[in-house]
Write a protein that holds these residues in place. Structure first.
Motif, PDB file in Angstrom:
ATOM      1  N   PRO A 168       0.799  -1.247   0.000  1.00  0.00           N
ATOM      2  CA  PRO A 168       0.000   0.000   0.000  1.00  0.00           C
ATOM      3  C   PRO A 168       0.820   1.280   0.000  1.00  0.00           C
ATOM      4  O   PRO A 168       0.314   2.338  -0.344  1.00  0.00           O
ATOM      5  N   ILE A 169       2.077   1.202   0.364  1.00  0.00           N
ATOM      6  CA  ILE A 169       2.925   2.398   0.384  1.00  0.00           C
ATOM      7  C   ILE A 169       3.217   2.868  -1.041  1.00  0.00           C
ATOM      8  O   ILE A 169       3.316   4.069  -1.300  1.00  0.00           O
ATOM      9  N   ILE A 170       3.317   1.949  -1.963  1.00  0.00           N
ATOM     10  CA  ILE A 170       3.732   2.258  -3.338  1.00  0.00           C
ATOM     11  C   ILE A 170       2.773   3.224  -4.036  1.00  0.00           C
ATOM     12  O   ILE A 170       3.219   4.227  -4.595  1.00  0.00           O
ATOM     13  N   PRO A 171       1.441   3.009  -4.022  1.00  0.00           N
ATOM     14  CA  PRO A 171       0.567   3.949  -4.732  1.00  0.00           C
ATOM     15  C   PRO A 171       0.526   5.351  -4.106  1.00  0.00           C
ATOM     16  O   PRO A 171       0.176   6.317  -4.781  1.00  0.00           O
ATOM     17  N   LEU A 172       0.882   5.467  -2.826  1.00  0.00           N
ATOM     18  CA  LEU A 172       0.839   6.775  -2.176  1.00  0.00           C
ATOM     19  C   LEU A 172       2.057   7.635  -2.493  1.00  0.00           C
ATOM     20  O   LEU A 172       2.012   8.848  -2.346  1.00  0.00           O
ATOM     21  N   PHE A 173       3.125   7.026  -2.935  1.00  0.00           N
ATOM     22  CA  PHE A 173       4.340   7.765  -3.225  1.00  0.00           C
ATOM     23  C   PHE A 173       4.127   8.836  -4.294  1.00  0.00           C
ATOM     24  O   PHE A 173       4.560   9.985  -4.103  1.00  0.00           O
ATOM     25  N   PRO A 174       3.454   8.526  -5.421  1.00  0.00           N
ATOM     26  CA  PRO A 174       3.220   9.588  -6.415  1.00  0.00           C
ATOM     27  C   PRO A 174       2.383  10.749  -5.868  1.00  0.00           C
ATOM     28  O   PRO A 174       2.594  11.898  -6.246  1.00  0.00           O
ATOM     29  N   LEU A 175       1.460  10.452  -4.966  1.00  0.00           N
ATOM     30  CA  LEU A 175       0.653  11.516  -4.362  1.00  0.00           C
ATOM     31  C   LEU A 175       1.529  12.460  -3.551  1.00  0.00           C
ATOM     32  O   LEU A 175       1.353  13.679  -3.597  1.00  0.00           O
ATOM     33  N   LYS A 176       2.488  11.906  -2.845  1.00  0.00           N
ATOM     34  CA  LYS A 176       3.425  12.741  -2.092  1.00  0.00           C
ATOM     35  C   LYS A 176       4.307  13.561  -3.036  1.00  0.00           C
ATOM     36  O   LYS A 176       4.640  14.712  -2.749  1.00  0.00           O
ATOM     37  N   LEU A 177       4.674  12.970  -4.158  1.00  0.00           N
ATOM     38  CA  LEU A 177       5.454  13.718  -5.152  1.00  0.00           C
ATOM     39  C   LEU A 177       4.646  14.873  -5.723  1.00  0.00           C
ATOM     40  O   LEU A 177       5.189  15.955  -5.963  1.00  0.00           O
ATOM     41  N   VAL A 178       3.352  14.660  -5.931  1.00  0.00           N
ATOM     42  CA  VAL A 178       2.483  15.747  -6.391  1.00  0.00           C
ATOM     43  C   VAL A 178       2.476  16.866  -5.354  1.00  0.00           C
ATOM     44  O   VAL A 178       2.559  18.051  -5.690  1.00  0.00           O
ATOM     45  N   GLY A 179       2.396  16.494  -4.077  1.00  0.00           N
ATOM     46  CA  GLY A 179       2.450  17.496  -3.015  1.00  0.00           C
ATOM     47  C   GLY A 179       3.752  18.279  -3.028  1.00  0.00           C
ATOM     48  O   GLY A 179       3.756  19.502  -2.859  1.00  0.00           O
ATOM     49  N   LEU A 180       4.862  17.593  -3.252  1.00  0.00           N
ATOM     50  CA  LEU A 180       6.148  18.294  -3.328  1.00  0.00           C
ATOM     51  C   LEU A 180       6.220  19.195  -4.560  1.00  0.00           C
ATOM     52  O   LEU A 180       6.762  20.302  -4.490  1.00  0.00           O
ATOM     53  N   TRP A 181       5.669  18.735  -5.684  1.00  0.00           N
ATOM     54  CA  TRP A 181       5.643  19.568  -6.880  1.00  0.00           C
ATOM     55  C   TRP A 181       4.833  20.838  -6.618  1.00  0.00           C
ATOM     56  O   TRP A 181       5.250  21.932  -6.988  1.00  0.00           O
ATOM     57  N   LEU A 182       3.675  20.683  -5.968  1.00  0.00           N
ATOM     58  CA  LEU A 182       2.857  21.849  -5.627  1.00  0.00           C
ATOM     59  C   LEU A 182       3.620  22.799  -4.706  1.00  0.00           C
ATOM     60  O   LEU A 182       3.531  24.016  -4.843  1.00  0.00           O
ATOM     61  N   LEU A 183       4.372  22.222  -3.791  1.00  0.00           N
ATOM     62  CA  LEU A 183       5.159  23.026  -2.865  1.00  0.00           C
ATOM     63  C   LEU A 183       6.243  23.816  -3.603  1.00  0.00           C
ATOM     64  O   LEU A 183       6.433  25.004  -3.336  1.00  0.00           O
ATOM     65  N   THR A 184       6.910  23.192  -4.558  1.00  0.00           N
ATOM     66  CA  THR A 184       7.971  23.887  -5.293  1.00  0.00           C
ATOM     67  C   THR A 184       7.414  24.971  -6.214  1.00  0.00           C
ATOM     68  O   THR A 184       8.133  25.910  -6.551  1.00  0.00           O
ATOM     69  N   HIS A 185       6.147  24.843  -6.601  1.00  0.00           N
ATOM     70  CA  HIS A 185       5.532  25.856  -7.457  1.00  0.00           C
ATOM     71  C   HIS A 185       4.678  26.844  -6.649  1.00  0.00           C
ATOM     72  O   HIS A 185       3.827  27.536  -7.205  1.00  0.00           O
ATOM     73  N   GLU A 186       4.903  26.843  -5.341  1.00  0.00           N
ATOM     74  CA  GLU A 186       4.320  27.807  -4.408  1.00  0.00           C
ATOM     75  C   GLU A 186       2.793  27.775  -4.329  1.00  0.00           C
ATOM     76  O   GLU A 186       2.140  28.784  -4.108  1.00  0.00           O
TER      77      GLU A 186
ATOM     78  N   PHE B 204      -2.445  20.574   1.818  1.00  0.00           N
ATOM     79  CA  PHE B 204      -3.598  19.673   1.808  1.00  0.00           C
ATOM     80  C   PHE B 204      -3.230  18.317   1.210  1.00  0.00           C
ATOM     81  O   PHE B 204      -3.573  17.278   1.771  1.00  0.00           O
ATOM     82  N   THR B 205      -2.521  18.312   0.095  1.00  0.00           N
ATOM     83  CA  THR B 205      -2.149  17.065  -0.574  1.00  0.00           C
ATOM     84  C   THR B 205      -1.219  16.224   0.299  1.00  0.00           C
ATOM     85  O   THR B 205      -1.412  15.012   0.433  1.00  0.00           O
ATOM     86  N   ILE B 206      -0.231  16.869   0.894  1.00  0.00           N
ATOM     87  CA  ILE B 206       0.715  16.136   1.739  1.00  0.00           C
ATOM     88  C   ILE B 206       0.011  15.593   2.983  1.00  0.00           C
ATOM     89  O   ILE B 206       0.215  14.438   3.364  1.00  0.00           O
ATOM     90  N   LEU B 207      -0.833  16.409   3.617  1.00  0.00           N
ATOM     91  CA  LEU B 207      -1.574  15.923   4.790  1.00  0.00           C
ATOM     92  C   LEU B 207      -2.548  14.819   4.418  1.00  0.00           C
ATOM     93  O   LEU B 207      -2.692  13.830   5.151  1.00  0.00           O
ATOM     94  N   PHE B 208      -3.217  14.976   3.269  1.00  0.00           N
ATOM     95  CA  PHE B 208      -4.136  13.930   2.812  1.00  0.00           C
ATOM     96  C   PHE B 208      -3.383  12.621   2.567  1.00  0.00           C
ATOM     97  O   PHE B 208      -3.833  11.550   2.995  1.00  0.00           O
ATOM     98  N   ALA B 209      -2.225  12.709   1.906  1.00  0.00           N
ATOM     99  CA  ALA B 209      -1.424  11.514   1.651  1.00  0.00           C
ATOM    100  C   ALA B 209      -0.959  10.881   2.959  1.00  0.00           C
ATOM    101  O   ALA B 209      -0.959   9.652   3.099  1.00  0.00           O
ATOM    102  N   LYS B 210      -0.596  11.720   3.926  1.00  0.00           N
ATOM    103  CA  LYS B 210      -0.146  11.212   5.224  1.00  0.00           C
ATOM    104  C   LYS B 210      -1.283  10.488   5.947  1.00  0.00           C
ATOM    105  O   LYS B 210      -1.109   9.374   6.437  1.00  0.00           O
TER     106      LYS B 210
END
Length: 176
Positions: A66-84, A91-97
């Protein structure tokens, strides 16, 4: 000297560990309710039957998947973070967590008995439980000091300040 310098680091790690444990404890019943509300009960039963037929080592794979499908969601959160996109990223990172902890709690509930058949996993599980107790022991005095500070009980300057703020709030509220 070094011990005194590292004390705040250990307290911070203990707080993070306890937050994870708190999330685990509080999300597991929520996931159980979701399982009861959605037809996941049949899925849980099906998964339990399949896990019973597996070896403990294969059960470890089921636990880790189950950890594997959540990894891309966390990457999306990091991408959103880098684009401010701060709110969306948070929200995305907390939701993934939350989703990760909830799904892991669900899968661990199904696989626990098989996983504990492996001696190394049982020792690791016991170590985590001991660390949780040690973290709670480390953080409890700090939590008590914060509770005392917030309640305004005591004789320190912070207690007097809080009592003054409470009296001010009460007078403002009565003036309305």
């Amino acid at each position: 000297m070094l011990r005194r310098l590292l004390q705040p680091v250990w307290v911070l790690l203990a707080i993070i560990f306890l937050i994870e444990a708190w999330l685990w404890d509080h999300l597991e019943p929520i996931v159980a309710r979701v399982v009861a509300a959605i037809p996941l009960a049949r899925f849980k039963q099906w998964l339990t039957e399949r896990v019973d037929a597996l070896s403990p080592a294969m059960t470890l794979i089921v636990f880790a998947v189950p950890i594997i499908p959540l990894f891309p969601l966390k990457l999306v959160g990091l991408w959103l973070l880098t684009h401010e996109y701060w709110f969306s990223a948070a929200f995305t990172i907390l939701f993934a967590k939350m989703l990760g902890v909830g799904v892991t709690a669900f899968v661990f509930d199904v696989t626990r008995d098989k996983l504990l058949e492996m001696q190394w996993f049982e020792r690791l599980y016991e170590l985590v439980l001991k660390l949780r107790a040690k973290a709670a022991e480390l953080v409890n005095p700090i939590k008590q000091r914060i509770k005392d500070l917030i309640s305004g009980n005591g004789e320190g300057w912070s207690s007097r300040t809080l009592r003054l703020i409470q009296r001010f709030r009460k007078s403002v509220h009565e003036a309305r």
